[in-house]
Structures are given as C-alpha cells and as structure tokens.
Scaffold this motif. Structure first.
Motif, PDB file in Angstrom:
ATOM      1  N   ASN A  61     -27.227  41.459 -36.986  1.00 17.81           N
ATOM      2  CA  ASN A  61     -28.221  41.721 -38.015  1.00 17.81           C
ATOM      3  C   ASN A  61     -28.571  40.434 -38.766  1.00 17.81           C
ATOM      4  O   ASN A  61     -27.681  39.701 -39.196  1.00 17.81           O
ATOM      5  N   GLY A  62     -29.867  40.170 -38.950  1.00 16.68           N
ATOM      6  CA  GLY A  62     -30.315  39.030 -39.748  1.00 16.68           C
ATOM      7  C   GLY A  62     -29.703  37.723 -39.302  1.00 16.68           C
ATOM      8  O   GLY A  62     -29.743  37.379 -38.136  1.00 16.68           O
ATOM      9  N   GLY A  63     -29.086  36.992 -40.234  1.00 19.88           N
ATOM     10  CA  GLY A  63     -28.479  35.702 -39.942  1.00 19.88           C
ATOM     11  C   GLY A  63     -27.023  35.787 -39.513  1.00 19.88           C
ATOM     12  O   GLY A  63     -26.360  34.759 -39.352  1.00 19.88           O
ATOM     13  N   GLU A  64     -26.497  36.997 -39.325  1.00 28.24           N
ATOM     14  CA  GLU A  64     -25.116  37.152 -38.877  1.00 28.24           C
ATOM     15  C   GLU A  64     -24.984  36.670 -37.434  1.00 28.24           C
ATOM     16  O   GLU A  64     -25.980  36.500 -36.723  1.00 28.24           O
ATOM     17  N   THR A  65     -23.746  36.460 -36.998  1.00 23.17           N
ATOM     18  CA  THR A  65     -23.506  35.964 -35.642  1.00 23.17           C
ATOM     19  C   THR A  65     -22.417  36.774 -34.949  1.00 23.17           C
ATOM     20  O   THR A  65     -21.709  37.561 -35.579  1.00 23.17           O
ATOM     21  N   ILE A  66     -22.297  36.550 -33.649  1.00 27.40           N
ATOM     22  CA  ILE A  66     -21.199  37.061 -32.833  1.00 27.40           C
ATOM     23  C   ILE A  66     -20.397  35.831 -32.413  1.00 27.40           C
ATOM     24  O   ILE A  66     -20.866  35.045 -31.587  1.00 27.40           O
ATOM     25  N   ASP A  67     -19.243  35.620 -33.022  1.00 28.50           N
ATOM     26  CA  ASP A  67     -18.441  34.407 -32.770  1.00 28.50           C
ATOM     27  C   ASP A  67     -19.292  33.148 -32.862  1.00 28.50           C
ATOM     28  O   ASP A  67     -19.202  32.254 -32.024  1.00 28.50           O
ATOM     29  N   GLY A  68     -20.152  33.078 -33.873  1.00 29.58           N
ATOM     30  CA  GLY A  68     -20.970  31.888 -34.101  1.00 29.58           C
ATOM     31  C   GLY A  68     -22.252  31.825 -33.288  1.00 29.58           C
ATOM     32  O   GLY A  68     -23.045  30.905 -33.454  1.00 29.58           O
ATOM     33  N   GLN A  69     -22.478  32.791 -32.421  1.00 24.78           N
ATOM     34  CA  GLN A  69     -23.670  32.800 -31.570  1.00 24.78           C
ATOM     35  C   GLN A  69     -24.725  33.759 -32.114  1.00 24.78           C
ATOM     36  O   GLN A  69     -24.390  34.798 -32.688  1.00 24.78           O
ATOM     37  N   ALA A  70     -25.990  33.435 -31.886  1.00 21.48           N
ATOM     38  CA  ALA A  70     -27.095  34.254 -32.386  1.00 21.48           C
ATOM     39  C   ALA A  70     -27.219  35.581 -31.643  1.00 21.48           C
ATOM     40  O   ALA A  70     -27.773  36.548 -32.169  1.00 21.48           O
ATOM     41  N   SER A  71     -26.710  35.660 -30.411  1.00 15.12           N
ATOM     42  CA  SER A  71     -26.743  36.897 -29.626  1.00 15.12           C
ATOM     43  C   SER A  71     -25.753  36.770 -28.477  1.00 15.12           C
ATOM     44  O   SER A  71     -25.172  35.707 -28.271  1.00 15.12           O
ATOM     45  N   CYS A  72     -25.602  37.854 -27.729  1.00  9.15           N
ATOM     46  CA  CYS A  72     -24.712  37.868 -26.567  1.00  9.15           C
ATOM     47  C   CYS A  72     -25.389  38.690 -25.475  1.00  9.15           C
ATOM     48  O   CYS A  72     -25.878  39.786 -25.739  1.00  9.15           O
ATOM     49  N   THR A  73     -25.436  38.166 -24.263  1.00  7.89           N
ATOM     50  CA  THR A  73     -26.076  38.864 -23.151  1.00  7.89           C
ATOM     51  C   THR A  73     -25.025  39.372 -22.181  1.00  7.89           C
ATOM     52  O   THR A  73     -24.138  38.624 -21.759  1.00  7.89           O
ATOM     53  N   LEU A  74     -25.134  40.665 -21.842  1.00  9.55           N
ATOM     54  CA  LEU A  74     -24.216  41.287 -20.902  1.00  9.55           C
ATOM     55  C   LEU A  74     -24.924  41.547 -19.575  1.00  9.55           C
ATOM     56  O   LEU A  74     -25.991  42.168 -19.549  1.00  9.55           O
ATOM     57  N   SER A  75     -24.331  41.088 -18.501  1.00  9.48           N
ATOM     58  CA  SER A  75     -24.821  41.403 -17.161  1.00  9.48           C
ATOM     59  C   SER A  75     -24.260  42.755 -16.735  1.00  9.48           C
ATOM     60  O   SER A  75     -23.424  43.341 -17.433  1.00  9.48           O
ATOM     61  N   GLN A  76     -24.688  43.221 -15.568  1.00 11.04           N
ATOM     62  CA  GLN A  76     -24.221  44.508 -15.068  1.00 11.04           C
ATOM     63  C   GLN A  76     -22.694  44.557 -15.032  1.00 11.04           C
ATOM     64  O   GLN A  76     -22.040  43.605 -14.586  1.00 11.04           O
ATOM     65  N   TYR A  77     -22.135  45.641 -15.525  1.00  6.75           N
ATOM     66  CA  TYR A  77     -20.707  45.969 -15.560  1.00  6.75           C
ATOM     67  C   TYR A  77     -19.899  45.169 -16.592  1.00  6.75           C
ATOM     68  O   TYR A  77     -18.685  45.342 -16.671  1.00  6.75           O
TER      69      TYR A  77
END
Length: 108
Positions: A61-77
């Motif tokens: 949300n907003g300026g929050e991060t996931i371990d310092g990253q702006a987003s995280c992409t998950l591939s199949q499985y």
C-alpha cells in the motif's frame, strides 16, 4: 486436535486484499494483488500462491514495501508468505529469508 481452517480466496482478476483474507490463490491470468496498509496490523500474515500460468504482482500500500522492494512478482506455482511489521511487509516462512530454507535459516 485436528487441522486448522483458514480463509481461502481464489482470484483471477486484480484483487484488493481484505482484513478477513488469509490465503489468496491466483488461479489464472496475470494480475495485481494489492495489500492493505501494514500500519496498525502488526503481525498480520497473508499467504499468496500463484497457481495460474500468468504472473501475480503483489503490491504494498502507498509507499510501503515488501522487504524494501516496491513490489514482488510470483511466477506459476510460487508462494509468498508476508507478515506486517507495522510499517511495511516482510517475507516470512520457508520462502522468505529467515525460514528453514532461507539465507539465514538452518539450511541457508
């Protein structure tokens, strides 16, 4: 004692995670999974699983991060375990950096 039952939400279009969610399964398409603010829910855990053939982009949300990253992409499985630290989101569990298989875990 038996097993534990937690909410499972299956999605195939962009989705805004709610307070009542626990596991979110992306079943198809390439979509965005948008997290709520981490502020005020310290310790809250979400599990996001991409079972579909597209990609699932997890956005804080907003300026929050996931371990310092702006987003995280998950591939199949792939699966992402997240926990609020009251200012943002951290990866937790075996797929994170501190789990059994993580970089600081027993086999990391």
């Amino acid at each position: 004692m038996g097993g534990v039952t937690v909410p499972l939400t299956q999605v195939s279009a962009d989705y805004n995670v709610s307070a009542s969610d626990y596991t979110i399964e992306v079943t198809s398409n390439s979509i965005n999974v948008n997290l709520p603010t981490a502020v005020g829910i310290n310790g809250k855990i979400y599990v996001i699983k991409n079972s579909g053939s597209g990609t699932a982009t997890v956005n804080p949300n907003g300026g929050e991060t996931i371990d310092g990253q702006a987003s995280c992409t998950l591939s199949q499985y792939e699966t992402l375990y997240l926990q609020s630290n009251d200012t943002g989101w951290i990866r937790a569990g075996a797929d994170g950096t501190s789990g059994t298989s993580g970089t600081s875990g027993s086999s990391g």
